[in-house]
Enzyme design. Structure first.
Site, PDB file in Angstrom:
ATOM      1  N   GLU A 164       8.819 -10.836   3.592  1.00  0.00           N
ATOM      2  CA  GLU A 164       7.893 -11.304   2.545  1.00  0.00           C
ATOM      3  C   GLU A 164       7.663 -12.813   2.592  1.00  0.00           C
ATOM      4  O   GLU A 164       8.404 -13.578   1.971  1.00  0.00           O
ATOM      5  CB  GLU A 164       8.434 -10.908   1.159  1.00  0.00           C
ATOM      6  CG  GLU A 164       7.508 -11.373   0.025  1.00  0.00           C
ATOM      7  CD  GLU A 164       7.985 -10.963  -1.369  1.00  0.00           C
ATOM      8  OE1 GLU A 164       9.032 -10.306  -1.483  1.00  0.00           O
ATOM      9  OE2 GLU A 164       7.304 -11.320  -2.342  1.00  0.00           O
ATOM     10  N   LYS A 206       5.286  -7.864   3.684  1.00  0.00           N
ATOM     11  CA  LYS A 206       4.882  -7.976   2.276  1.00  0.00           C
ATOM     12  C   LYS A 206       4.271  -9.356   2.050  1.00  0.00           C
ATOM     13  O   LYS A 206       4.974 -10.331   1.782  1.00  0.00           O
ATOM     14  CB  LYS A 206       6.106  -7.759   1.366  1.00  0.00           C
ATOM     15  CG  LYS A 206       5.802  -7.988  -0.113  1.00  0.00           C
ATOM     16  CD  LYS A 206       6.885  -7.418  -1.007  1.00  0.00           C
ATOM     17  CE  LYS A 206       6.660  -7.823  -2.447  1.00  0.00           C
ATOM     18  NZ  LYS A 206       7.509  -7.094  -3.389  1.00  0.00           N
ATOM     19  N   GLY A 250       1.091 -12.715  -9.582  1.00  0.00           N
ATOM     20  CA  GLY A 250       0.521 -13.396 -10.739  1.00  0.00           C
ATOM     21  C   GLY A 250      -0.900 -12.930 -11.048  1.00  0.00           C
ATOM     22  O   GLY A 250      -1.523 -13.399 -12.002  1.00  0.00           O
TER      23      GLY A 250
HETATM   24  P1  13P Z   1       4.985  -9.650  -7.990  1.00  0.00           P
HETATM   25  O1  13P Z   1       4.162  -8.432  -7.644  1.00  0.00           O
HETATM   26  O2  13P Z   1       5.212  -9.825  -9.450  1.00  0.00           O
HETATM   27  O3  13P Z   1       4.519 -10.858  -7.275  1.00  0.00           O
HETATM   28  O4  13P Z   1       6.433  -9.335  -7.430  1.00  0.00           O
HETATM   29  C1  13P Z   1       6.557  -8.840  -6.173  1.00  0.00           C
HETATM   30  C2  13P Z   1       7.776  -9.369  -5.566  1.00  0.00           C
HETATM   31  O5  13P Z   1       8.643  -8.638  -5.174  1.00  0.00           O
HETATM   32  C3  13P Z   1       7.900 -10.824  -5.428  1.00  0.00           C
HETATM   33  O6  13P Z   1       8.972 -11.116  -4.614  1.00  0.00           O
END
Ligand code: 13P
Length: 318
Positions: A164, A206, A250
């Site tokens: 991510e 991600k 967000g």
């Molecule tokens: P959000 O969808 O709230 O951004 O969270 C996803 C997530 O795992 C952030 O690390």
């Protein structure tokens, strides 16, 4: 390492119509979320909230997996360890293993042993979130390196890494700037993954969508977001990656739903799915507000949102 196990888990995580619930808020983040509804965060209230989400009837139709936090993976639901409870419902348990955006070295330290422990606790996949702020390019390489090292360690233990790299929505930058930074980040990440010999078929990406900054006065449309996002990913993300699961970052629940729909309407060579935290939880959290009598209504809202987001995956590329 068993490629067949990694491939199977990765494929199941991005199965058609299903996505991931990110419920891995750190101690600090869950405290912020619960504070907003006037509930003090303790291990018990954190669990009560997450129990409300996880025990929602029917979510297994729309959720392939749930990302847990260290606290939650050790807790019980209906007398059962949370990972076991989820598995019994056909939902794959995963675990957040980074220690926060500003603690890269700390997160990597002893990671191999932590992964072994999490695996024994039932985790089949993991997540590491690296954070890039637009305008802070200096940290791209360091974060890409950490993501690749983490991904390699996961795969050694047959745990599917969710990689991510999040370019934050914070700021007044426009869509073009986000596109430029996201491209740079993805290029660095895939170069490091290659260097570390990470098997692309056994991982999930991600990322953020390519989107204008929260404070930008030039808010891009869903169509513009989708076009820019797919263009960047087609250039930067190898086709061997089985799936891309976006974070919501967000965006409001409706925006995150509309944007994913527009992305799927364009389509690409990978599964285009979701791993949303806030966009799936926000409405249900407000309705729950820490009260037992609100559980059923909150669960219905949560299920409805999961269903709406899931439906974006079955639109046909136009
Ligand atoms: P959000 O969808 O709230 O951004 O969270 C996803 C997530 O795992 C952030 O690390």
């Amino acid at each position: 390492m068993h490629l067949i196990i990694l491939k199977q888990t990765a494929k199941a995580l991005v199965a058609p119509g299903k996505g991931i619930l990110a419920a891995d808020e750190s101690t600090k983040t869950i405290q912020k979320r619960l504070e907003k509804i006037g509930v003090e965060s303790t291990p018990e209230t954190n669990l009560a909230y997450r129990r409300m989400l996880f025990t929602t009837p029917g979510i297994e139709q729309f959720l392939s997996g749930v990302i847990l936090y260290d606290e939650t993976i050790r807790q019980l639901i209906n007398g059962m360890p949370v990972p076991k409870y989820l598995e019994n419902r056909g939902i794959i348990p995963g675990i957040k293993v980074d220690k926060g955006a500003d603690k890269i070295a700390e997160g990597l330290d002893g990671l191999q042993n932590r992964l072994t422990e999490y695996k024994n606790l039932g985790a089949k996949f993991a997540k590491w979130r690296a954070v890039i702020k637009v305008g802070e390019d200096a940290y791209i390489e360091e974060n890409a390196e950490a993501l690749a090292r983490y991904a390699g360690l996961c795969q050694e233990q047959d745990i599917v890494p969710i990689v991510e790299p999040e370019v934050l929505m914070d700021g007044s930058h426009d869509l073009a700037k986000c596109k430029e930074v996201t491209s740079k980040v993805l290029q660095a990440v895939f170069a490091k993954l290659k260097e570390q010999g990470v098997l692309l078929e056994g991982m999930i990406l991600k990322p953020n969508m390519v989107i204008s900054g929260k404070e930008s006065n030039m808010k891009a449309s869903a169509q513009e977001i989708a076009e820019a996002t797919i263009e960047v990913f087609k250039t930067m993300v190898p086709v061997e990656v089985p799936g891309i699961v976006f974070l919501s970052g967000g965006q409001t629940p409706d925006e995150a739903t509309e944007n994913l729909k527009a992305i799927n309407e364009i389509g690409g060579p990978w599964q285009l799915s979701y791993s949303y935290g806030r966009a799936l939880q926000e409405e249900a959290l407000k309705i729950w507000s820490g009260k037992d009598e609100n559980v059923a209504a909150a669960q219905q809202t949560f299920l409805d949102r999961c269903k709406k987001v899931s439906a974006t995956r079955s639109v046909r590329p136009g």
